[in-house]
Design a protein around this motif. Structure first.
Motif, PDB file in Angstrom:
ATOM      1  N   GLY A 127       0.809  -1.207   0.000  1.00  0.00           N
ATOM      2  CA  GLY A 127       0.000   0.000   0.000  1.00  0.00           C
ATOM      3  C   GLY A 127       0.841   1.255   0.000  1.00  0.00           C
ATOM      4  N   ARG A 128       1.881   1.279   0.814  1.00  0.00           N
ATOM      5  CA  ARG A 128       2.762   2.440   0.863  1.00  0.00           C
ATOM      6  C   ARG A 128       3.480   2.628  -0.467  1.00  0.00           C
ATOM      7  NH1 ARG A 128       8.397   2.625   4.168  1.00  0.00           N
ATOM      8  NH2 ARG A 128       9.063   4.717   3.565  1.00  0.00           N
ATOM      9  N   LEU A 129       3.915   1.524  -1.070  1.00  0.00           N
ATOM     10  CA  LEU A 129       4.602   1.612  -2.353  1.00  0.00           C
ATOM     11  C   LEU A 129       3.653   2.106  -3.439  1.00  0.00           C
ATOM     12  CD1 LEU A 129       7.042   1.166  -4.159  1.00  0.00           C
ATOM     13  CD2 LEU A 129       6.415  -1.257  -4.317  1.00  0.00           C
ATOM     14  N   ALA A 130       2.423   1.607  -3.426  1.00  0.00           N
ATOM     15  CA  ALA A 130       1.454   2.042  -4.422  1.00  0.00           C
ATOM     16  C   ALA A 130       1.193   3.548  -4.304  1.00  0.00           C
ATOM     17  CB  ALA A 130       0.147   1.263  -4.259  1.00  0.00           C
ATOM     18  N   GLU A 131       1.095   4.061  -3.082  1.00  0.00           N
ATOM     19  CA  GLU A 131       0.894   5.493  -2.885  1.00  0.00           C
ATOM     20  C   GLU A 131       2.072   6.290  -3.432  1.00  0.00           C
ATOM     21  OE1 GLU A 131       0.220   6.188   1.215  1.00  0.00           O
ATOM     22  OE2 GLU A 131      -1.717   5.148   1.285  1.00  0.00           O
ATOM     23  N   ALA A 132       3.281   5.801  -3.176  1.00  0.00           N
ATOM     24  CA  ALA A 132       4.477   6.494  -3.667  1.00  0.00           C
ATOM     25  C   ALA A 132       4.525   6.475  -5.194  1.00  0.00           C
ATOM     26  CB  ALA A 132       5.732   5.858  -3.077  1.00  0.00           C
ATOM     27  N   LEU A 133       4.138   5.350  -5.782  1.00  0.00           N
ATOM     28  CA  LEU A 133       4.127   5.248  -7.243  1.00  0.00           C
ATOM     29  C   LEU A 133       3.062   6.154  -7.848  1.00  0.00           C
ATOM     30  CD1 LEU A 133       4.633   1.398  -7.532  1.00  0.00           C
ATOM     31  CD2 LEU A 133       6.235   3.140  -8.333  1.00  0.00           C
ATOM     32  N   GLU A 134       1.907   6.261  -7.190  1.00  0.00           N
ATOM     33  CA  GLU A 134       0.878   7.186  -7.650  1.00  0.00           C
ATOM     34  C   GLU A 134       1.404   8.622  -7.603  1.00  0.00           C
ATOM     35  OE1 GLU A 134      -1.956   6.949  -8.970  1.00  0.00           O
ATOM     36  OE2 GLU A 134      -2.923   5.045  -8.450  1.00  0.00           O
ATOM     37  N   GLU A 135       2.143   8.921  -6.557  1.00  0.00           N
ATOM     38  CA  GLU A 135       2.735  10.261  -6.420  1.00  0.00           C
ATOM     39  C   GLU A 135       3.706  10.533  -7.572  1.00  0.00           C
ATOM     40  OE1 GLU A 135       5.767  12.612  -3.357  1.00  0.00           O
ATOM     41  OE2 GLU A 135       4.838  10.722  -2.754  1.00  0.00           O
ATOM     42  N   LEU A 136       4.510   9.538  -7.914  1.00  0.00           N
ATOM     43  CA  LEU A 136       5.455   9.701  -9.013  1.00  0.00           C
ATOM     44  C   LEU A 136       4.719   9.841 -10.342  1.00  0.00           C
ATOM     45  CD1 LEU A 136       8.326   9.787 -10.098  1.00  0.00           C
ATOM     46  CD2 LEU A 136       8.344   7.280 -10.133  1.00  0.00           C
ATOM     47  N   ASP A 160       0.029   1.528 -17.080  1.00  0.00           N
ATOM     48  CA  ASP A 160      -0.321   0.333 -17.848  1.00  0.00           C
ATOM     49  C   ASP A 160       0.129  -0.963 -17.188  1.00  0.00           C
ATOM     50  OD1 ASP A 160      -1.371   1.996 -19.724  1.00  0.00           O
ATOM     51  OD2 ASP A 160       0.333   1.904 -21.101  1.00  0.00           O
ATOM     52  N   TYR A 161       1.201  -0.880 -16.406  1.00  0.00           N
ATOM     53  CA  TYR A 161       1.745  -2.133 -15.877  1.00  0.00           C
ATOM     54  C   TYR A 161       1.989  -2.126 -14.371  1.00  0.00           C
ATOM     55  CZ  TYR A 161       4.892  -5.959 -14.828  1.00  0.00           C
ATOM     56  OH  TYR A 161       5.456  -7.062 -14.256  1.00  0.00           O
ATOM     57  N   VAL A 162       2.820  -1.201 -13.898  1.00  0.00           N
ATOM     58  CA  VAL A 162       3.315  -1.305 -12.525  1.00  0.00           C
ATOM     59  C   VAL A 162       2.176  -1.268 -11.508  1.00  0.00           C
ATOM     60  CG1 VAL A 162       4.755  -0.224 -10.763  1.00  0.00           C
ATOM     61  CG2 VAL A 162       5.573  -0.375 -13.125  1.00  0.00           C
ATOM     62  N   ALA A 181      -1.283  -4.101  -7.810  1.00  0.00           N
ATOM     63  CA  ALA A 181      -2.587  -4.261  -7.164  1.00  0.00           C
ATOM     64  C   ALA A 181      -3.068  -5.710  -7.221  1.00  0.00           C
ATOM     65  CB  ALA A 181      -3.609  -3.340  -7.822  1.00  0.00           C
ATOM     66  N   ARG A 182      -2.711  -6.449  -8.287  1.00  0.00           N
ATOM     67  CA  ARG A 182      -3.156  -7.836  -8.433  1.00  0.00           C
ATOM     68  C   ARG A 182      -1.964  -8.700  -8.864  1.00  0.00           C
ATOM     69  NH1 ARG A 182      -8.516  -9.053  -8.056  1.00  0.00           N
ATOM     70  NH2 ARG A 182      -7.559 -11.077  -7.638  1.00  0.00           N
TER      71      ARG A 182
END
Length: 617
Positions: free
Chosen positions: A3-12, A44-46, A51-52
């Motif tokens: 979850g933390r990584l996904a938030e950081a990736l969304e930020e990027l 498209d990918y990361v 998430a799945r």
């Protein structure tokens, strides 16, 4: 952690989403493409894969024109699911083949959210055509992508987008073209980004079954793909459906099946590619931030050049309206007519005597020469300001024209920045009239208690205002030579006269107020002209804070990824590619186990070269 990584990736993703690098600075075009590539791969990918993690393994089949991609996909599936192109260029739509029970993974927007979906046979340009195939192993999806070297720009861009969205590449090249530059651009990028790749060397002639795969294997090892499997497919015949003999593709099909049936192997692929993509995004982000900094620096330089041009104009007017410059020519002549010589003071005293004798409080002395001085001041000041405004525009335009970034802005500006605004002269005239009215108001306010004073009545408001303007223009004593002889004494006389009316302290304050008001109006006027240059830079839409946003986001991703996008997947140093085939690079030759005719043909009766050229888009 995920979850933390996904938030950081969304930020990027947000940070790079609107990167705009319009100025023609070296490297800007590449940085812009890099920003788009990072954003696309995250979308498209990361993020979908993160998430799945249990979603089917997506294998994208890519390669050059005529390499045999569609034939390979059809042969792996066992029926024609992707149509080979015969006429080039062909507008291709990607075809994704999946197990029937995995359909739900691909009908939504989880992967490739920007592509429309279709399940029909129609060719919708750019749409992702979904094909359900019950014989394909569950957990495996194969996507036939357009040519990476297509003559159609949209096809090339789509091919790159699809490869960036893959868990794994199945890269197809041919014995005749495996050393071409374009495929190796992609393969080098795959090695750099730690993408899991399997390479298929198609149409290998019998005489080259040993040397050609060996040479390609060496090239792969030298470029960081030494652990990627290499499959050599010999020249052979195809059936009426355009399907290769089963033996020719059995090793490839078996390898793909083993990846999805063995959970550890599947996880190795997902971990390696996902980790590589995340690492690559954080590695590339600082260069994009640096490109934004360069754009900001160029814009700052151009803004400073324009500011300097107009600061110089403001300073020139400020100095020349205080050093006696304006008390020359017409202004000097009209002032001399107004004050004359010592007779002026005697005339004033005579008027005072008449006023005192007749006790006519309503009488206001308004020497006509005072209006002439006012008009001359207005004309001289107007000429000075217009001259400096035009000079400022010329300096700013010249500075920008000498800078590649400035030329870019000038050539694309909707406003002509080579001269002043179309109504600049009118603005100058209006500004000067407003200043003169303000001087008159100051004189009226200060004279409120002195309206019956003899000297005030004798000179009148206009005369006192004209005298005050002259005093403003000679504060620094710029008169020299003959001018001193002509006007110097009368200027001193003016000051003495004003001091006699208002007192020396009030005169200094009034002169200072009038000069500061004029300077402020000049600055506002020039700033409005300067604003045109600032607006030409604002429309470039380069945000100075974006560079720091990108750097911060990349650091946050790196920090969040320290524990791995999935348990144990992330390594701080460049992660080692998943070992998908043992030992050194080797060719898994499909032709070794078959006695089939090694001649590869397209349509019956076509020569081999024609089949090679026209097999597919």
């Amino acid at each position: 952690m995920t979850g933390r990584l996904a938030e950081a990736l969304e930020e990027l993703r947000t940070a790079v989403a609107d990167v705009h690098l319009p100025l023609p600075i070296p490297g800007a075009e590449r940085a812009s493409a890099e920003a788009n590539a990072i954003g696309d791969q995250l979308s498209d990918y990361v993020l979908p894969r993160l998430a799945r993690l249990d979603a089917p393994l997506l294998v994208v089949v890519g390669g050059s024109t005529g390499a045999g991609k569609s034939t390979l996909v059809n042969s792996l599936v066992g029926r024609q699911v992707s149509t080979s192109g015969v006429i080039r260029p062909t507008t291709r739509h990607p075809v994704l083949v999946h197990n029937s029970e995995d359909a739900h993974w691909f009908t939504d927007q989880r992967i490739l959210p920007g592509l429309a979906r279709t399940t029909g046979e129609g060719h919708e340009g750019g749409a992702l055509r979904l094909v359900a195939e019950p014989t394909l192993p569950r957990g495996l999806a194969i996507l036939d992508a357009p040519d990476i070297d297509s003559v159609v720009d949209e096809n090339r861009a789509l091919a790159g987008q699809l490869l960036a969205a893959a868990d794994m590449w199945l890269f197809v090249t041919s014995a005749a073209r495996y050393a071409d530059a374009v495929p190796w651009d992609f393969l080098n990028d795959a090695a750099h980004r730690q993408v899991v790749v399997g390479v298929v060397l198609d149409r290998v002639p019998p005489a080259g079954m040993r040397d050609i795969p060996g040479h390609l294997g060496q090239m792969m090892a030298h470029r960081g793909l030494g652990r990627s499997p290499l499959f050599a497919v010999p020249e052979t015949t195809v059936d009426a459906q355009g399907i290769l003999p089963n033996a020719a593709v059995a090793p490839i099909r078996g390898w793909l099946a083993s990846l999805v049936t063995d959970e550890q192997s599947r996880q190795e692929v997902v971990r390696a590619t996902l980790t590589g993509a995340i690492t690559d995004a954080t590695r590339r982000a600082p260069a994009i931030a640096a490109a934004v900094d360069e754009q900001v620096a160029a814009i700052t330089r151009l803004r400073d050049d324009a500011n300097s041009a107009y600061d110089q104009a403001v300073k020139a007017v400020t100095v020349r309206t205080a050093d006696g410059t304006l008390l020359r020519g017409e202004v000097l002549a009209r002032w001399h007519e107004f004050v004359g010589t010592g007779e002026f003071m005697r005339a004033v005293e005579k008027r005072i005597s008449l006023l005192r004798d007749r006790m006519m409080a309503a009488l206001r002395g308004q020497p006509p020469e005072a209006d002439q001085v006012k008009v001359a001041v207005e004309s001289g000041l107007e000429a000075l300001v217009i001259e400096e405004g035009r000079a400022a525009a010329e300096r700013a335009e010249a500075a920008w024209r000498g800078d590649p970034a400035g030329r870019f802005v000038l050539d694309r500006s909707s406003v002509d920045l080579a001269g002043t605004s179309h109504d600049f002269d009118d603005q100058v005239a209006r500004m000067i009239r407003e200043w003169q009215r303000a001087v008159l108001e100051t004189v009226s306010e200060e004279g409120g208690r002195r309206r019956l004073a003899a000297r005030y009545l004798a000179l009148g408001v206009n005369g006192i205002a004209a005298t005050l303007m002259v005093l403003v223009f000679t504060q620094t004593g710029g008169l020299t030579g003959a001018e001193v002889g002509i006007a110097g004494g009368s200027v001193a006389l003016a000051q003495s006269l004003l001091e006699a009316v208002f007192g020396d302290e009030n005169v200094r304050r009034m002169a200072k107020k009038a000069k500061e008001d004029l300077d402020e109006r000049i600055e506002v006027l020039m700033s409005s002209e300067l604003l045109r240059y600032h607006q030409a830079l604002v429309v470039l839409q380069v945000r100075p804070q974006q560079a720091d946003e990108i750097r911060d986001a990349a650091r946050n991703v790196a920090a969040a990824a320290a524990g791995g996008p999935i348990e144990g997947a992330y390594v701080e140093a460049a992660p080692e590619r998943a070992s998908l085939s043992p030992g050194e690079p080797r060719a898994l030759s499909a032709g070794e186990s078959t006695g089939a005719d090694t001649r590869y043909t397209g349509e019956p009766g076509e020569p081999a070269d024609a089949a090679h050229h026209d097999e597919e888009q």
